[in-house]
Every structure is written in structure tokens, then in C-alpha cells.
Design an enzyme around this catalytic site. Structure first.
Site, PDB file in Angstrom:
ATOM      1  CG  HIS A 105      -2.060   1.213   1.262  1.00 14.35           C
ATOM      2  ND1 HIS A 105      -1.796   2.187   2.194  1.00 14.35           N
ATOM      3  CD2 HIS A 105      -2.761   1.414   0.601  1.00 14.35           C
ATOM      4  CE1 HIS A 105      -3.153   2.385   1.782  1.00 14.35           C
ATOM      5  NE2 HIS A 105      -3.309   2.079   1.145  1.00 14.35           N
ATOM      6  CE1 TYR A 119     -10.128  10.645  -3.532  1.00 13.34           C
ATOM      7  CE2 TYR A 119      -8.625   8.722  -3.119  1.00 13.34           C
ATOM      8  CZ  TYR A 119     -10.041   9.593  -3.190  1.00 13.34           C
ATOM      9  OH  TYR A 119     -10.818   7.486  -3.211  1.00 13.34           O
ATOM     10  CG  HIS A 155      -6.441   9.506   0.894  1.00  9.14           C
ATOM     11  ND1 HIS A 155      -5.322   9.832   0.538  1.00  9.14           N
ATOM     12  CD2 HIS A 155      -6.990   8.937   1.345  1.00  9.14           C
ATOM     13  CE1 HIS A 155      -5.526   8.581  -0.478  1.00  9.14           C
ATOM     14  NE2 HIS A 155      -6.519   7.942  -0.037  1.00  9.14           N
TER      15      HIS A 155
END
Length: 721
Positions: free
Chosen positions: A463, A496, A620
Site C-alpha cells: 500500500h 483527494y 486523505h
């Protein structure tokens, strides 16, 4: 599996290495010290709904928030509710994070979700829809149409819709059809004119056709009709010779979570493709039906779909308000937020005589911190990779990819670099939820172009957001690195909010080189200098930093903790924050979504405050700031405070070195936590209280508007100089 024996993150080498996760404390934290994560998520979506209900926001933005609420809730059911049901069905009913049985939590979710969906429907019917009408955008129903309008729409129906419709009968020769997840359908009861028997048919509303059909357009505005209204009022053409007795809309949600059993020899791509096929046929978990659906039809659906009455949601008005995303096609900028065009970061703006900025030269001068979408993704991250692809001095590019758009210039830059003969490594996380099929497609495209594609590690999702570029300069290899908080996706970068650090620091370059070697090969890295890396040492590193603040406070030194994340769930991190609070450390948590931490509880968390900010951009970025006795340590990166991020994902945080960048991040926190800023405040009971007006009723400041204005001022001051 990643295994680091020692972690060096600049935390100190004298007495920190004896820190243990199981260290005991004298305090006794109460048992009931967490908020339920599932109910906290629903509270987050309620905050989204409150934006849709806010009359001070532009009305098309309010409609968009209604669509976001609907989309969010779909995913919540497909993943979180599906997970709870699976644990119950399989007998693995492990208690939730607050020690409750999954069946009890599921009942609470059902109650609250029913309330929220009814509130959502009412917000559309009585708030947003009338406001759109006042603005000249009217969504009408079939009885509101004139005969002339019906005639014109009938012609439109036959030329654009009728050919793609597929009515499916249910009778002894035709079993009940498969109902795909999230599709909008019509349940139709008909009488056979020849036999007199009643029959049932299902008709799927085609998703490739715009949800709202234009009825008329004039000086007074534009009128739209929902697609399902047009179809349902022309059913006789689909069932000639039949009497249409009744018809009702319904919608099914299925379990679409992924469960992949991996081992060392399994082909991950094949496993994913098989799981994607299985996911299409996941068990039903929610049935939404029109409020006026008769009991006969509903009983048939419940029986055929094998669903419980608790999982049925009777809703007034339109189903599937995700369709309101289609209103984004309407060209009415006066009904939207004022447009913001991202500006290039100052360091990447071309000089007076330079047509295009040299990204590498700018990074060599100093680290560059870019704040998206206020500052441009195109002229920073995208330009970084595009310049690297063309630069003959660049020898290698290494990048992680979690989510990106299919037509991404990022993908094209990697392909161009490989075709130019450079070494290119792309670590593609094909298990990125709901992007799996898309990621498989463009991963294979990269492979065909000669890019070395790695599909992640067994048992872990990759990630982290990393780029490492190796460039030869005067016979020496230099690393240029980017560590970000958001995905390498040009489309989502416009909505974002994220940070990205560009640096030519050799230490960051060495850290990334070692990490990429570990991710793509069999290297076992022992030490990082400027990175905190999960799964083995990010948790330990953060706990060290938090405990360091506790010790500083106990010793009378300056102490403080500030954390900005999407989710705050992990119990060990929360307990460490409680202990820091008990020692007198002021703790500020800025969270967008789920928060299981209880602030403001006497004898546990008096010194903890929690704020949430939602707005035109999706907050975010992840930021971790520690006072450190007056010499702040700050990290940014990809990790949320959740079990999966700390234990089951490869995550990376990078320390911020430039004092100006530290001031920028701390100033942002000052604004977020200020009582003059519009935000939601979390109470110890789990209730979020919105603070949008001051004592005189005037609107509080919007931090996103403030940040936009600051970036524009910096740009203007640069232009003046």
C-alpha cells in the site's frame, strides 16, 4: 515476508532498542474504552449526509454528496456487513473491537442503516430536489409530463432504450434469474391474456444508459425524468398481449469482499481472476425496494433471494441515488464550488527564461513538499516520471502502484521508459479492493512493454506510495525519490487531499533501494534511516514515538502528539495515546472516517481532542507529528491506524527534514484544530457534533478554502518577484 532485525529511524540509539510492545504500565485503562468501528463508520457517512443537507453549499455539490453517501453505504455493506455475516455463518464469530457478538452489532447496524437510508431519501425529496427545481433543474415523474412530452419520450424510448432491454420471465420453464449486485431492477407482475395466469418478470434497468433522461430544455431550465420511470411506463411494448398488473423497483447488494487463500506456489493472478468470478455470485446482504411494493412481490423476492426481513430496506422515492452523479454533466458552474486550478509547486515553476522546469535540478536544490490538489499532480509527480522516462541519464525507475486510472500517463511514462531501454520495476498491488480487474489489465500491459512487474508479497498488500529514480550524474549514481500519502492516480489527485515529498537525500534513496529489493526479491533488510516500514516495525516505531512523548511530559519537557489519518482503530495505538494523555501530553487527532478512540473521558483521555473535516476535497493525507522536547519529528506516508495497515500491509512513512516543511504541516494542524475552523467534534459517547457557525451565527472558516487561498497567494508573490 519482510523481516527487519533492527530499525533506525532517528529515534535514538541509546535506550530505545529495549522498548517492547508488551511493556507493562501501572495504569489500569477501563475495559469499555473503544467506540465500535462499524457504528463509527456509519457516523462518518452521516457526516457526509449532513453536507448534503447543508443549504449553504451549492446545490449540485449537495446532490453529489447524496451520491457519495449512497456509494459509500454500498461499499460498507459489500465489505463490512458481508464480513460480519461471514463470521456468523462460518461460526468464526470473534467478538468485535468492543467485545460484542457480531450478531448484536449486525442488529445495531441494521437499525442505524435503516434510519440513515430513510434520512438520505428524505434529504433528496424535501431538501435537494426542491432546491434544484428552484435553480432550474427539475427531476419530474411520469404523472408530471404533458401528452406531448410523453409522446416524444416514447419515440426516445424505442430508438435508444428498448433495443437493449432484456425482460426475463419466471415460470416453470424459466427459473428465477440471477440478480447482479447493485443493479437497479423492475419486478413486474403480469397476467397472461390467453391463460389468465399471473406471471412474474424481472427487467434490469440498463446501467450504460444515462440515469436521467432529458424531457425539455428552455429559458426556465431543464427537466429530467428518471430512466426507470420511462421504462416502467412503456412496459406494454415489452410484454405484448399481456396485462401489466404491477411493477416496482428493487435493488440487491451482494457480498463482494475478496477472500484469497495464498501460498508460495500459487499464481496470484489466476487466483484473483477466479475470485473475481466468484464475487459476482456472492450471497445477498441487502434488498432495497420501493416503498409501495406489494407484499406478494416482496415475499417472492425474499424467498427467491434467500434474504431475511431485517435485510430489506423499504425506501420512498428513487432507489440508487448514486445516479445523482449523472447530474455532474449539467453545465451550471454557478451551482458548484468555485473552480480551483491547481498551481505548480513553487520549486517546480519554470524560471523567467526556462520554458519547462527541470524537476531533477529543483529537487537537487532542496526537498520539495507538494500538497495536492492545491498544488498540481501533473507538474510534479507526473512530470517527475515523464522527465525520467525521456532523460538519457536516468538508468532505472522503481515504483509501487496501488490504484491508478486505466489511461494513466503514469503507466505510459513507465512504458516509455522501458521501451527506451531503462530498467523499470513496477510493484503492482492487484489485490487493491474493487480495482483488481483493472489492475490486472494494465499490469499485463506493463509486462508486454518490458517492465518488470511484481505482484506484491504473499499474505500482504503493498500500500506504500513510493518512486525511486536512479540517475547517472558525472559518473556517480544519484537517487531521486518520492514518498507520498496518496495513489499515483491523476484523476483522484484532483479531489483527494494528499502530500508528497520529493528528495535527493542519499539516505532516503538507500532506504528505498533496500525496500524495493526486499519487495521484488529475497533481500532481508536490517535497518532504515528515514523510513518507518510496516508490517514489522511501523507499529513499534510509532509506539516508541508516542511513549517518548509520555516520558517527556513526565520529565517536564515539551510534549505533544498530532496525528492526521483516515481511520483510528488500532487498539495498541489508541491505548498508547490514552497513556500519553494520562501523563499530560496534549493529543490532537484529525480523522476523516472511523475513530474508535474515546476523547475527553475523565481519568483516561482528558487531554485528547478529535476533529473531523469533510468538504469539497477528500482529506486523505496521513501525518504524524511529535513535539520531541522542542525539536519536532514529523512523518508523512500511507498508513492509517488500522490492524490491516500496521500488520498486513507494506506501508512506509518518511521523516520530514526541512524546517519549513515542518512549519507548513504544523500550521495546517493549527488551522484544523482551531475553534474558528468548521469541523466535527467527537464526544466521549461517540457522537459527532458539527461546528459550522460561530456564536453570532456566522460561518466558521473552511480549511480547504483557506489552503487554496494560501497557495494562490504564494503563486502571486512569486510572480511579483
Amino acid at each position: 515476508m519482510i523481516e527487519h532485525e533492527v530499525l533506525d529511524t532517528g529515534l535514538g540509539d541509546d535506550d530505545d532498542d529495549d522498548f517492547e510492545l508488551e511493556e507493562t504500565y501501572d495504569d489500569q485503562l477501563p475495559d469499555q474504552r473503544y467506540l465500535d468501528r462499524e457504528l463509527s463508520w456509519l457516523a462518518f457517512n452521516q457526516r457526509v449526509l449532513e453536507l448534503a443537507e447543508d443549504p449553504t453549499l451549492p446545490v449540485l455539490e449537495r446532490a453529489n454528496f447524496l451520491a457519495i453517501f449512497a456509494s459509500n453505504l454500498d461499499e460498507f455493506f459489500m465489505v463490512r456487513v458481508a464480513g460480519l455475516k461471514r463470521r456468523i455463518v462460518t461460526g468464526l464469530a470473534v467478538p468485535t473491537n468492543v467485545g460484542r457478538a457480531p450478531a448484536d452489532v449486525l442488529a445495531d447496524i441494521s437499525t442505524l442503516a435503516h434510519e440513515l437510508q430513510l434520512r438520505h431519501a428524505e434529504a433528496w425529496r424535501s431538501l435537494v430536489k426542491p432546491s434544484l427545481t428552484d435553480a432550474g433543474i427539475e427531476v419530474v415523474r411520469w404523472p408530471d409530463l404533458t401528452e406531448d412530452e410523453r409522446s416524444r419520450l416514447y419515440d426516445h424510448f424505442h430508438s435508444h432504450i428498448f433495443p437493449v432491454l432484456m425482460p426475463l420471465a419466471v415460470d416453470p420453464a424459466h427459473p428465477f434469474p440471477y440478480i447482479s449486485g447493485l443493479s437497479l431492477n423492475l419486478a413486474i407482475r403480469i397476467r397472461n391474456a390467453r391463460t389468465g395466469r399471473q406471471e412474474f418478470a424481472r427487467l434490469k434497468v440498463p446501467s450504460m444508459v444515462p440515469r436521467f433522461v432529458e424531457v425539455s430544455r428552455g429559458e426556465s431550465g431543464v427537466r429530467y425524468l428518471p430512466l426507470e420511470d420511462l421504462i416502467s411506463n412503456n412496459l406494454s411494448d415489452l410484454f405484448p398481449g399481456m396485462e401489466i398488473l404491477d411493477h416496482h423497483a428493487f435493488r440487491l447488494t451482494r457480498n463482494e469482499d475478496m477472500v484469497i487463500e495464498e501460498d508460495e506456489t500459487e499464481n496470484l493472478i489466476q487466483a484473483l481472476e477466479a475470485e473475481l468470478m466468484r464475487r459476482r455470485f456472492g450471497p445477498p446482504i441487502r434488498l432495497e425496494v420501493a416503498e409501495d411494493m406489494d407484499d406478494l412481490t416482496l415475499d417472492l423476492l425474499i424467498s427467491e433471494l434467500d434474504i431475511t426481513a431485517q435485510e430489506v430496506y423499504r425506501l420512498p422515492g428513487l432507489l440508487d441515488l448514486r445516479g445523482l452523479f449523472d447530474l455532474s454533466r449539467i453545465d451550471r458552474p454557478d451551482l458548484r464550488y468555485k473552480p480551483h486550478v491547481p498551481t505548480s509547486a513553487l520549486a517546480f515553476q519554470p524560471g523567467d527564461t526556462t520554458e519547462r522546469s527541470d524537476i531533477f535540478a529543483a529537487i537537487r536544490k532542496a526537498d520539495v513538499l507538494v500538497h495536492h490538489p492545491y498544488e498540481s499532480f501533473t507538474t510534479s509527480v507526473q512530470a517527475f516520471l515523464e522527465q525520467a522516462a525521456k532523460d538519457p541519464h536516468v538508468l532505472a525507475i522503481k515504483q509501487t502502484l496501488y490504484r491508478t486510472s486505466g489511461d494513466s500517463p503514469i503507466i505510459q511514462a513507465l512504458i516509455d521508459a522501458a521501451e527506451a531501454g531503462k530498467q523499470v520495476l513496477a510493484l503492482v498491488e492487484v489485490k487493491a479492493r474493487f480495482d483488481e480487474a483493472n489492475n490486472i489489465v494494465w499490469a499485463r500491459k506493463l509486462e508486454k512493454a518490458g517492465v518488470h512487474v511484481v505482484y506484491g508479497l504473499v499474505g500482504l498488500k503493498t500500500h506504500c506510495k513510493l518512486v525511486n529514480i536512479i540517475r547517472e550524474e558525472e559518473g556517480v549514481l544519484r537517487s531521486y525519490s518520492h514518498v507520498g500519502t496518496g495513489n499515483y492516480n491523476p484523476k483522484t489527485s484532483r479531489i483527494y487531499e494528499d502530500f508528497g515529498l520529493f528528495t535527493a537525500d542519499p539516505q532516503v534513496g538507500r532506504d528505498l533501494t533496500r525496500l524495493f529489493n526486499e519487495l521484488s526479491g529475497y533481500a532481508i533488510e536490517k535497518k532504515f534511516k528515514r523510513l518507518l516500514v510496516a508490517p514489522l516495525h511501523l507499529r513499534k516505531g510509532l509506539l516508541k514515538l508516542i511513549d517518548g512523548e509520555r516520558r517527556n511530559a513526565a520529565a517536564g519537557k515539551p510534549a505533544g502528539i498530532r496525528i492526521k489519518v483516515n481511520s483510528m482503530v488500532d487498539e495498541q495505538i489508541i491505548d498508547a495515546l490514552y497513556r500519553a494523555s494520562l501523563a499530560g501530553v496534549p493529543v490532537e487527532v484529525w480523522v476523516r472516517g472511523i475513530c474508535s478512540l474515546k476523547p475527553g473521558v475523565e481519568g483516561m483521555s482528558e487531554n485528547i481532542t478529535v476533529r473531523s473535516i469533510l468538504g469539497r476535497y477528500l482529506e486523505h493525507s496521513r501525518i504524524f507529528a511529535f513535539e520531541n522536547g522542542g525539536d519536532p519529528q514529523i512523518y508523512i506516508g500511507s498508513a492509517d491506524m488500522m490492524h490491516r495497515n500496521l500488520d498486513r500491509r507494506v506501508e512506509a512513512l518518511v521523516s520530514i527534514a526541512d524546517p519549513a516543511h515542518k512549519r507548513e504541516l504544523l500550521t495546517l494542524f493549527d488551522a484544523a484544530m482551531s475553534p474558528e475552523t468548521s469541523s466535527w467534534h467527537l464526544g466521549p459517547d461517540g457522537v459527532w457534533d458539527r461546528h459550522a457557525l460561530d456564536a453570532e451565527g456566522a460561518p466558521l472558516k473552511d480549511i480547504q478554502d483557506r489552503t487554496m487561498a494560501q497557495v494562490q497567494r504564494r503563486r502571486r508573490s512569486r510572480a511579483v518577484r
